[in-house]
Design an enzyme around this catalytic site. Sequence first.
Site: not given
Ligand code: TTP
Length: 406
Positions: A78, A321
Site C-alpha cells: 500500500q 544489577h
Molecule cells: P490503525 O490502528 O487505525 O492504524 P495504525 O496501525 O497505523 O496505528 P496508529 O493509528 O497508531 O498510527 O489501523 C488499523 C489496522 O489497519 C492496522 O492493522 C493497520 C491497518 N491499516 C492499513 O493497513 N492501511 C491503512 O491505510 C490504515 C489506516 C490502516
Amino acid sequence: MQTVVLAAGKGTRMRPLTDRRPKPMVPVANRPLVAHTVDAAVEAGASWIFLVVGYEAEPIREYFGETYAGVPITYVRQTERLGTADAVRAASASLDDAPFVVLNGDALFDQDGLDELFDGGPAIASVRVDDPTQYGVLDVDDDTVTGIVEKPADPPSNLINAGAYHFPAAAREWLDVPKSERGEHELTDVVEHTIDRVDVRPVPLSRWLDVGRPWELLEANEWKIAELADRNGSSTDNTSAESFDGTVSDDATIRGPVVVESGATVREGVAIEGPALIRSGATVGPNAYIRGTTLVGQDASVGHAVEVKNSVLMAGAAVNHLSYVGDSILGRDVNFGAGSVVANLRHDDDPVELTVKGERVSTGRRKFGVVLGDDAKTGIDTNLNAGVTLSTGATTKPGESVTRDR
Ligand code: TTP
C-alpha cells in the site's frame, strides 16, 4: 478462504516502540503481534494470506517468507496510508472471484470466534463492551447487522466492530469508497454497502484486544504469555531442571507456568512466579526475582538482585544489577544502569497516564511503569517515575530522577 491481513499501519500511537519496527512486529510472547493474527487465520481455514504492508515492510517479509505454516503468502504494497478500504483495494486485484476475509493485523482474536467468522456467509466480528461510544457500533436486528455507526453518542447496541470481516466475492467491486470525515477510505463504508445488499451476521468474540498503545502491548503479552505458558510451560516447586528446554539451576525456584526456551539460562537463587517466558539466549540471575506476567526476550539479561514484575523486555535488553522494573516495556538493547528503579503506582492511586501522540492519556491501569525506546540507557541510580517515556537512544545521568518524557 483467501484472507487479507492489514499490516501497513504506522503505529504512531505506539511510539517510540515503532520508531524502528512496524507495529505488527512488536513482540507478543514468542512471536510478533501479526503472527498471532496470521496463525489464528490459518487455524480458522485461511488458504492464502495477502499481507498488506507499507511502513517498514522488510521485517514482515523476512519473518513470514513466501509460505508460512504451509500457506502461501502474497505481499501487497500500500503506497500511501489512505485507510483500511484503500489497503484492501490494493489487495483486491490479487484476489480470486470468491468470498474473502479481512483481518486487522494489530488485533488479537479468540480462536472460536475467528473459526465462526470463516465458516458460513458474510459476517463481521464484534465484541460486547460496557461503553461503546468511542468505537464503531453495530446496529443488529435479530441475527443480521443492519448498520454500523462510528462513535455514536447514543449507541444502538453495545456490540463494537472488532476489525474482522467475511465479505462476499462481490465486495471487491465496492471498495472504492469516498474519504470519510477523518480523511481516510474506511472499510466500515464498504461494510455499509455490503449490509445493504446481503445478509451479514454478527459474530460475537469472547476475547479480543486491539493493540494500539503501549499498555495494550502489555495486555497482549499478558494474554499470550499466559496462554503459551499454560500450554507448554513447566510448573514445579522443586524445580526439576529436566522439565525445561533451557538450562535451569537446581537452586532456582519456579512456581506457576513458566517456559524457559532452549538456549536460555536461569541461574542459582532465582525465583520465577509464572506465567513467564524466558526466550532463547536470555540469562536470568543469579538471585533475581521475576513475577507477574513477564517476557524476557531473546538474549536479554536480568541480573543479580533485580526484580522484574509484569513487564516486557525486548531482545537484548539488560537489567543487570540491583534494579526494579514493574509494569513496563523496555525496547531492544535497553540498558538499565545499576540501581535504576521504576515507579509504577501514583500516591493518589489514580490510573497512570502516558503520552500518546503528544497528549497525556490515561492507561486505565493503577499500575503502570515506563516505556523505554530501543537503545535507551539509564545512568546508575536513575529513578523513573510512573508514566515516563524515554525515546529511542535516550540516556539519563547517574542519580537522576526522571519525571518527564525525554
Ligand atoms: P490503525 O490502528 O487505525 O492504524 P495504525 O496501525 O497505523 O496505528 P496508529 O493509528 O497508531 O498510527 O489501523 C488499523 C489496522 O489497519 C492496522 O492493522 C493497520 C491497518 N491499516 C492499513 O493497513 N492501511 C491503512 O491505510 C490504515 C489506516 C490502516
